[in-house]
Design an enzyme around this catalytic site. Structure first.
Site, PDB file in Angstrom:
ATOM      1  N   CYS A 117      -2.623   8.162   4.604  1.00 37.58           N
ATOM      2  CA  CYS A 117      -2.558   7.971   3.209  1.00 37.58           C
ATOM      3  C   CYS A 117      -3.980   8.105   2.442  1.00 37.58           C
ATOM      4  O   CYS A 117      -3.976   8.313   1.479  1.00 37.58           O
ATOM      5  CB  CYS A 117      -2.136   6.532   3.037  1.00 37.58           C
ATOM      6  SG  CYS A 117      -3.232   5.275   3.886  1.00 37.58           S
ATOM      7  N   GLU A 128       0.861  -1.068  -0.281  1.00 38.64           N
ATOM      8  CA  GLU A 128      -0.080  -0.091   0.095  1.00 38.64           C
ATOM      9  C   GLU A 128       0.820   1.327  -0.127  1.00 38.64           C
ATOM     10  O   GLU A 128       1.749   1.329   0.817  1.00 38.64           O
ATOM     11  CB  GLU A 128      -0.910   0.071   1.259  1.00 38.64           C
ATOM     12  CG  GLU A 128      -2.047   0.938   1.155  1.00 38.64           C
ATOM     13  CD  GLU A 128      -1.833   2.181   1.547  1.00 38.64           C
ATOM     14  OE1 GLU A 128      -1.613   3.225   0.760  1.00 38.64           O
ATOM     15  OE2 GLU A 128      -1.770   2.568   2.805  1.00 38.64           O
TER      16      GLU A 128
END
Length: 532
Positions: free
Chosen positions: A327, A293
């Site tokens: 994020c 990720e």
């Protein structure tokens, strides 16, 4: 008799408006403040008051007070890395053969262990990475949720799946562990993401090398302590704090490591993918699995018919929660021309109301960024943007004991601008004016990332188009774009936001397992005698 777990239920967050919850957290923060300065060893994360080898111990600092040491963590070197890999390579055999139900029970026990210590674990995050009370509590809840959710997913995957029925033949699909996983975790969700990646590996039957971020290694040590205390075998995991630039490439390239689970920057993620795909070394058991990720540049559209009160509140929460160091955080506001002036003035006014100060004090909504490197990088970004863009707002603070950066908001007319394209990972927002929904979607999709995004609109047809045209892994409609809940909003993106299935979703554990098909001819020609 079939073993059954209770249905999955999310951990409920604390409500700090209630005296009981508020006083419990206040007590935990005061207690942990008295515990600062302990030392934590690699391997199992155990704490101790003294340091045996001061050269290997690195100080973890409180970002709200950069002169205050949260703890000293023993950083591993190449010799320690060899110990970690050897131990986990040995352990993968016995741990992989451990009954799935036993592994599931241990992960459930870890969830119980965290639940009993939730305020204490949250308080450590307040001091080590600068999360405020609510953000830290949400992090702990998510860690507990990952344990319980993946335990239940493994309970399902541990049962053979009977394929087509055929007379005289059985065909069963089963899942087996891959071997040794290296978990390389970020500092921004220091307990939740580290726990999620670790327990997913463990419950699937893999042994795990746990590499926390340097900035959050004390919190990582407490996860290792929890694993040990609830009964995970010593050789099923190894806690390996250290410098990522040194240990990371060695972990990725070692032939005994079968998979890498990573969350962090796109640059590091791509280097891991490249390293894992390199020509196999002698002893490598197969193609390495990489789950990565790698961040986002997330946008929120404010449509011409949006509820502006809701849009402002959702934007503030998405952009400045944990100082924009998520994020999933909002960093691009794309606003329709018809509501631009009205929305932007409200958004700026709301940003001005946020107070910046120490994370341990709930009077402040904006805390510190995580460390000096982030502080300097974000400050440079703001200074650079100020020299060429229209400044809508740059906050000020008299807090100088920590790494404090108040919100900054810029108008960005050109979507090719670096502030519109590149991840900042801080409390900085680019505002972009559009004249149509077509233009808004083009702006959203103009970056290389595809993680989260959202739209505020009261038009069913516009919302329908957003579902089809916005290139994001997680689309949020008429709400904030952060705060994915395990089992509810499976989380993850595509393009350069990552590779792999969504965390907290039904596909995630499959990445840690190898499927095998067993076919048996059941029309026997007699039976062999059982051995005595």
């Amino acid at each position: 008799m079939e073993k059954i777990l209770s249905p999955f239920k999310n951990c409920s967050p604390r409500n700090f408006a209630l005296d009981q919850d508020r006083l419990a957290m206040k007590s935990a923060v005061e207690h942990i403040h008295r515990q600062l300065g302990m030392s934590y060893r690699l391997g199992d994360g155990q704490s101790k008051p003294e340091r045996e080898n001061s050269i290997k111990y690195q100080a973890s600092l409180n970002p709200s007070n950069k002169k205050e040491v949260v703890g000293f963590v023993e950083f591993g070197d190449e010799k320690d890395l060899e110990t970690a890999i050897s131990q986990c390579d040995q352990g993968r055999r016995s741990w992989g053969k451990t009954e799935a139900w036993e592994r599931i029970q241990l992960v459930e026990a870890l969830a119980d262990w965290m639940q009993e210590r939730r305020d204490i674990l949250s308080a450590w995050m307040v001091f080590e990475v600068g999360k405020n009370w609510r953000e830290a509590d949400a992090d702990t809840c998510e860690a507990i949720d990952f344990c319980r959710y993946y335990a239940r997913e493994m309970a399902s995957l541990s049962k053979p799946i009977r394929m087509q029925e055929l007379a005289g033949e059985t065909n069963d699909l089963l899942y087996f562990p891959r071997g040794v996983f290296a978990v390389i975790a970020p500092w921004n969700f220091p307990l939740a993401i580290l726990t999620g990646m670790t327990v997913a590996s463990l419950v699937a039957g893999n042994s795990v090398i746990i590499k926390p971020a340097e900035q959050s290694s004390v919190i990582g040590a407490f996860l290792a302590q929890g694993l040990k205390e609830v009964g995970f075998p010593k050789d099923s995991f190894y806690f390996l704090p250290g410098e990522g630039e040194k240990l990371g490439p060695l972990l990725v390239s070692d032939p005994r490591v079968d998979g890498i689970c990573f969350t962090g920057s796109v640059e590091v993620g791509l280097s891991i993918i490249e390293g894992a795909a390199a020509k196999p070394k002698e002893g490598q058991r197969g193609v390495k699995k990489v789950i990565a990720e790698m961040g986002g540049k997330n946008a929120l559209i404010v449509d011409e018919d949006a509820d502006l009160d809701e849009a402002v509140a959702g934007s503030i929460h998405s952009a400045f929660g944990f100082q924009g160091q998520k994020c999933s955080a909002l960093s691009r506001l794309i606003v329709h021309d018809r509501v631009y002036e009205s929305f932007v003035s409200r958004f700026v006014a709301a940003s001005k109301s946020l107070r910046t100060g120490p994370a341990w004090n709930p009077e402040f909504q904006v805390g510190p960024v995580v460390d000096d490197s982030s502080f300097r990088r974000i400050r440079r970004c703001i200074q650079d943007a100020s020299s060429r863009l229209e400044v809508l707002y740059i906050g000020e603070t008299d807090q100088d004991q920590g790494y404090f950066i108040p919100p900054a908001i810029f108008e960005v007319p050109d979507r090719s601008d670096t502030l519109f394209q590149n991840e900042v990972f801080g409390p900085v927002v680019a505002v972009h004016r559009v004249k149509s929904l077509d233009e808004a979607f083009e702006a959203v999709n103009s970056v290389r990332f595809a993680l989260t995004g959202g739209i505020y609109s009261r038009s069913p047809s516009h919302i329908s188009r957003a579902r089809k045209e916005m290139e994001v892994g997680n689309l949020y409609i008429n709400r904030s774009i952060t705060g994915a809940i395990v089992g509810r909003q499976a989380f993850g993106g595509f393009k350069f936001s990552g590779v792999g299935s969504k965390a907290g979703g039904p596909d995630y554990l499959l990445q840690f397992l190898e499927p095998r098909l067993h076919t048996e001819n059941t029309v026997r020609r007699g039976f062999a005698a059982e051995e005595a």
